[in-house]
Scaffold this motif. Structure first.
Motif, PDB file in Angstrom:
ATOM      1  N   PRO A 387     -31.735  -5.119 -18.751  1.00  0.00           N
ATOM      2  CA  PRO A 387     -30.334  -4.818 -18.429  1.00  0.00           C
ATOM      3  C   PRO A 387     -30.151  -3.368 -17.992  1.00  0.00           C
ATOM      4  O   PRO A 387     -30.749  -2.449 -18.554  1.00  0.00           O
ATOM      5  CB  PRO A 387     -29.608  -5.095 -19.754  1.00  0.00           C
ATOM      6  N   GLY A 388     -29.309  -3.186 -16.988  1.00  0.00           N
ATOM      7  CA  GLY A 388     -29.114  -1.866 -16.403  1.00  0.00           C
ATOM      8  C   GLY A 388     -29.837  -1.697 -15.086  1.00  0.00           C
ATOM      9  O   GLY A 388     -29.650  -0.695 -14.396  1.00  0.00           O
ATOM     10  N   THR A 389     -30.652  -2.674 -14.717  1.00  0.00           N
ATOM     11  CA  THR A 389     -31.334  -2.663 -13.426  1.00  0.00           C
ATOM     12  C   THR A 389     -30.901  -3.889 -12.621  1.00  0.00           C
ATOM     13  O   THR A 389     -30.417  -4.882 -13.176  1.00  0.00           O
ATOM     14  CB  THR A 389     -32.859  -2.689 -13.594  1.00  0.00           C
ATOM     15  N   SER A 390     -31.113  -3.821 -11.308  1.00  0.00           N
ATOM     16  CA  SER A 390     -30.679  -4.920 -10.447  1.00  0.00           C
ATOM     17  C   SER A 390     -31.474  -6.198 -10.704  1.00  0.00           C
ATOM     18  O   SER A 390     -30.965  -7.305 -10.491  1.00  0.00           O
ATOM     19  CB  SER A 390     -30.818  -4.506  -8.981  1.00  0.00           C
ATOM     20  N   GLY A 391     -32.711  -6.059 -11.162  1.00  0.00           N
ATOM     21  CA  GLY A 391     -33.517  -7.233 -11.457  1.00  0.00           C
ATOM     22  C   GLY A 391     -32.905  -8.095 -12.545  1.00  0.00           C
ATOM     23  O   GLY A 391     -33.019  -9.332 -12.514  1.00  0.00           O
ATOM     24  N   TYR A 392     -32.241  -7.460 -13.506  1.00  0.00           N
ATOM     25  CA  TYR A 392     -31.576  -8.216 -14.567  1.00  0.00           C
ATOM     26  C   TYR A 392     -30.475  -9.093 -13.987  1.00  0.00           C
ATOM     27  O   TYR A 392     -30.306 -10.258 -14.390  1.00  0.00           O
ATOM     28  CB  TYR A 392     -30.994  -7.256 -15.607  1.00  0.00           C
ATOM     29  N   LEU A 427     -38.325 -18.301 -19.012  1.00  0.00           N
ATOM     30  CA  LEU A 427     -38.259 -17.213 -19.996  1.00  0.00           C
ATOM     31  C   LEU A 427     -39.652 -16.715 -20.370  1.00  0.00           C
ATOM     32  O   LEU A 427     -39.865 -15.502 -20.528  1.00  0.00           O
ATOM     33  CB  LEU A 427     -37.514 -17.690 -21.241  1.00  0.00           C
ATOM     34  N   ILE A 428     -40.607 -17.631 -20.506  1.00  0.00           N
ATOM     35  CA  ILE A 428     -41.979 -17.222 -20.836  1.00  0.00           C
ATOM     36  C   ILE A 428     -42.579 -16.407 -19.699  1.00  0.00           C
ATOM     37  O   ILE A 428     -43.259 -15.391 -19.933  1.00  0.00           O
ATOM     38  CB  ILE A 428     -42.838 -18.465 -21.138  1.00  0.00           C
ATOM     39  N   SER A 429     -42.323 -16.824 -18.457  1.00  0.00           N
ATOM     40  CA  SER A 429     -42.829 -16.051 -17.311  1.00  0.00           C
ATOM     41  C   SER A 429     -42.204 -14.663 -17.275  1.00  0.00           C
ATOM     42  O   SER A 429     -42.865 -13.681 -16.919  1.00  0.00           O
ATOM     43  CB  SER A 429     -42.541 -16.794 -16.004  1.00  0.00           C
ATOM     44  N   GLY A 430     -40.922 -14.588 -17.658  1.00  0.00           N
ATOM     45  CA  GLY A 430     -40.301 -13.272 -17.786  1.00  0.00           C
ATOM     46  C   GLY A 430     -40.992 -12.432 -18.847  1.00  0.00           C
ATOM     47  O   GLY A 430     -41.179 -11.216 -18.677  1.00  0.00           O
ATOM     48  N   GLY A 431     -41.395 -13.077 -19.943  1.00  0.00           N
ATOM     49  CA  GLY A 431     -42.143 -12.357 -20.979  1.00  0.00           C
ATOM     50  C   GLY A 431     -43.507 -11.902 -20.499  1.00  0.00           C
ATOM     51  O   GLY A 431     -43.952 -10.788 -20.799  1.00  0.00           O
ATOM     52  N   LEU A 515     -27.137 -11.895 -22.046  1.00  0.00           N
ATOM     53  CA  LEU A 515     -28.123 -10.920 -22.514  1.00  0.00           C
ATOM     54  C   LEU A 515     -29.228 -11.582 -23.330  1.00  0.00           C
ATOM     55  O   LEU A 515     -30.355 -11.081 -23.375  1.00  0.00           O
ATOM     56  CB  LEU A 515     -27.437  -9.840 -23.353  1.00  0.00           C
ATOM     57  N   GLN A 516     -28.906 -12.713 -23.970  1.00  0.00           N
ATOM     58  CA  GLN A 516     -29.892 -13.385 -24.815  1.00  0.00           C
ATOM     59  C   GLN A 516     -31.142 -13.773 -24.032  1.00  0.00           C
ATOM     60  O   GLN A 516     -32.261 -13.642 -24.530  1.00  0.00           O
ATOM     61  CB  GLN A 516     -29.272 -14.638 -25.446  1.00  0.00           C
ATOM     62  N   GLY A 517     -30.965 -14.278 -22.799  1.00  0.00           N
ATOM     63  CA  GLY A 517     -32.122 -14.671 -21.999  1.00  0.00           C
ATOM     64  C   GLY A 517     -33.062 -13.515 -21.757  1.00  0.00           C
ATOM     65  O   GLY A 517     -34.290 -13.646 -21.906  1.00  0.00           O
ATOM     66  N   ALA A 518     -32.501 -12.350 -21.407  1.00  0.00           N
ATOM     67  CA  ALA A 518     -33.329 -11.171 -21.168  1.00  0.00           C
ATOM     68  C   ALA A 518     -34.025 -10.726 -22.452  1.00  0.00           C
ATOM     69  O   ALA A 518     -35.209 -10.353 -22.429  1.00  0.00           O
ATOM     70  CB  ALA A 518     -32.475 -10.034 -20.601  1.00  0.00           C
ATOM     71  N   LEU A 519     -33.306 -10.779 -23.570  1.00  0.00           N
ATOM     72  CA  LEU A 519     -33.900 -10.346 -24.839  1.00  0.00           C
ATOM     73  C   LEU A 519     -35.007 -11.294 -25.289  1.00  0.00           C
ATOM     74  O   LEU A 519     -36.025 -10.854 -25.851  1.00  0.00           O
ATOM     75  CB  LEU A 519     -32.811 -10.251 -25.909  1.00  0.00           C
TER      76      LEU A 519
END
Length: 649
Positions: A387-392, A427-431, A515-519
């Motif tokens: 969060p805080g970047t355009s990618g988010y 979500l796993i790929s994001g991780g 925000l939960q998805g990013a976290l």
């Protein structure tokens, strides 16, 4: 005005490329300034085109005429391409300061810009195909630029995939033209709606041929093999463009096929969803295992293309309520281009100073370089989706489009297990993205410095290079903090081309639900980094951390499947040709015997100048070769006829 700007954006680079060599003869500084001016002029023209939508047709050119159109996604991608070209022009002077063949590179670099503009501004598939092929052949020079064995082999792979993809695309377009009678984008939806139900299978087959062609350029599995090979050997500015924008030309074509031809096809959307998911996960896994900086970034690009393909598929599943999926797709295309500019140009800075790409040789190099450390961190954070970047922003939109469809299926009483699986893999790929970017950042900017590091005497980052990566990193943060007045405006304007549905109110990007998805992805990334990267992919030594190459060398799709298959086909073709040639010679011999019995004395021995022995007239060899050639043509014709009968019923 719009007609002039359209033609200028496409054809000006082709004319400008001609003057690269004359400029170099006047002096290197003239040429370096010249190649920075060209994309500057292009971005100015592209920005003007934002306020002048329109179309232009050049009848009879290239046989069928060329059509160009401005507005919506066309112009957005043109502006993005021109911006990335300008930003890569700034560090190119230092990167190529002591290299050979620079004029050749710059000439191909400018030609590729014009060809890419032709792709993004095309108004029909014929125009798109012409410039798509120009772009593929011109950009081959980038991959083979260094002319060492690895570069030449990677260039061979790149060219082979490009040619194969181009031929598949051509087959698909010929089928579409035969089926619909037009290749103009605006005319396609009405023609598809009027198509008989019994011919929908032909439409799907044509779409799959086109998907193969566009997917090859995008880096979609299983035609991704050029990406991990081309990026490590190509110059860093070229890698930024190959990854950041040239792959988007393939996505651009897939978007048109999806929205204008097969929007409601369950089979088509299923193919895209599965291909995108596999590409997303496999790219992230390959990046995690890589110990080469640019190879890791290349595999990362492959993974991000998978994210975008999932967004394209979700547009079809959501139907008229696909605003979030359309926005996320467009914005992640833009974000990925900006992010890879930051990361690949930063990798170029590191390479110029160390002449190495292996993490074990780069270890700790950036500990005392705060500016580059901060810029690389912003790029890494953006691609992770912090969060805080355009990618988010773009990743949140893509994730929410999957969640939205899961809720729809649950509401209608249908099974949502498949899409819930896709969501978790997302979500796993994001991780995994968080884990491999942490690996790169820690290795270069945090770890203890490697022994015997080689340093360049020159300044590690010039002001021009700092401006290029610094400005782009600033945009990533600015867009990420102000999505409602920046990114959402771009998304709404661009998604008109995708005929996206209307949004339902103001999207809450920073709500707790989103925000939960990013976290969750960040939490998965921490676990993967600590348990897999630090324990299985690293080894502690007295000199510091050693990064291990754990990926099995035998698991190389190109070496395991593609090259053996090509060698086998070549052997089979040669065997068929020899058999056909022998059959032709046999027929000639039989004919000679029959004619000799009926008219003896016709065949007079004559000195054969080609072979230096007494033999019969050498016509028999020509006849045999001609027969083999004719037989081959007949075989090709037979295959074509059977294919036509199969698809037309």
């Amino acid at each position: 005005m719009s007609s002039f700007l359209l033609l200028f954006l496409v054809f000006f680079p082709f004319l400008a490329a001609y003057f690269v060599y004359p400029m170099r003869r006047r002096g290197r500084e003239y040429r370096n300034l010249y190649v920075r001016i060209i994309p500057g002029v292009e971005i100015f023209a592209a920005l003007l085109l934002l306020f002048a939508p329109g179309t232009v047709v050049l009848p009879q050119l290239c046989g069928l005429g060329l059509r160009f159109e401005a507005g919506s996604l066309h112009t957005t991608m043109a502006v993005l391409a021109a911006f990335l070209w300008l930003m890569t022009a700034l560090p190119s002077k230092e990167y190529f300061a002591d290299r050979e063949g620079v004029n050749r590179y710059y000439c191909a670099w400018i030609v590729t810009l014009g060809a890419l503009m032709g792709v993004f501004l095309a108004a029909d598939f014929f125009t798109l195909f012409i410039f798509f092929e120009m772009m593929s052949f011109a950009s081959y020079v980038w991959v083979a630029q260094n002319e060492n064995p690895d570069a030449l082999r990677a260039g061979q792979t790149y060219l082979a995939v490009a040619v194969f993809g181009g031929m598949m695309l051509l087959v698909g377009l010929l089928m579409l033209d035969h089926l619909l009678g037009s290749l103009v984008f605006r005319e396609l939806p009405a023609l598809v709606a009027a198509l008989e139900d019994g011919r929908r299978g032909e439409l799907l087959a044509a779409g799959l041929f086109c998907l193969t062609g566009f997917g090859a350029k995008a880096g979609m599995v299983p035609l991704h093999i050029w990406l991990p090979k081309a990026h490590p050997v190509a110059p860093a500015p070229a890698s930024a463009l190959l990854s950041g924008i040239l792959t988007k030309s393939g996505i651009f074509g897939i978007l048109i096929i999806s929205r204008y031809l097969l929007f409601s096809s369950v089979e088509w959307n299923g193919v895209l969803l599965i291909s995108g998911t596999v590409t997303m996960v496999l790219g992230a896994v390959l990046a995690l295992f890589s110990v080469n900086l640019k190879r890791a970034l290349a595999c990362s690009s492959m993974s991000q293309i998978g994210f975008i393909l999932i967004g394209v598929a979700m547009q079809g599943y959501l139907g008229e309520d696909n605003a979030l999926a359309a926005w996320g797709t467009v914005l992640h295309m833009m974000n990925h281009g900006l992010i890879k500019l930051v990361l690949f140009v930063s990798a170029g800075v590191i390479y110029l100073a160390t002449h190495a790409l292996d993490l074990n040789e780069l270890r700790g190099w950036g500990r005392n370089r705060p500016m580059l450390k901060a810029i690389f961190f912003v790029g890494a954070a953006a691609i992770v989706g912090i969060p805080g970047t355009s990618g988010y922003i773009s990743k949140t939109l893509l994730h929410e489009s999957i969640v939205e469809y899961v809720h729809y299926l649950e509401h209608t009483g249908s099974s949502a297990a498949g899409f819930q699986t896709v969501e978790w893999l997302f979500l796993i790929s994001g991780g995994l993205t968080a884990a491999y970017m942490t690996k790169l950042f820690v290795a270069i900017f945090v770890e203890k410095r490697a022994e015997r590091q080689r340093f360049s005497a020159r300044e590690y980052m010039t002001p021009a290079t700092g401006l290029a990566v610094g400005l782009t990193a600033f945009l990533l943060v600015t867009f990420g903090l102000t999505p409602w007045v920046s990114m959402q405006v771009i998304a709404e304007r661009s998604s008109v081309f995708l005929r996206a549905g209307e949004s339902h109110g103001l999207f809450r990007y920073f709500s707790w639900v989103n925000l939960q998805g990013a976290l969750i992805s960040l939490g998965i990334g921490v676990v993967v980094y600590l348990l897999i990267v630090r324990l299985a992919l690293c080894r502690k030594t007295a000199e510091g951390t050693v990064y291990l190459e754990r990926w099995p060398k035998g698991l190389d799709l190109e070496e395991l499947v593609y090259r053996p298959a090509v060698r086998g086909l070549a052997f089979l073709g040669a065997m068929c040709a020899r058999t056909a040639a022998g059959l032709g010679d046999l027929l000639v011999v039989v004919g000679e015997k029959l004619l000799y019995l009926k008219a003896p004395g016709i065949f007079v021995p004559k000195k054969n100048e080609n072979f230096g022995v007494y033999a019969r007239k050498p016509k028999r060899f020509l006849i045999g070769e001609t027969f083999a050639f004719d037989l081959t043509l007949a075989g090709i014709g037979l295959v074509g006829a059977l294919t036509y009968i199969f698809f037309t019923g």
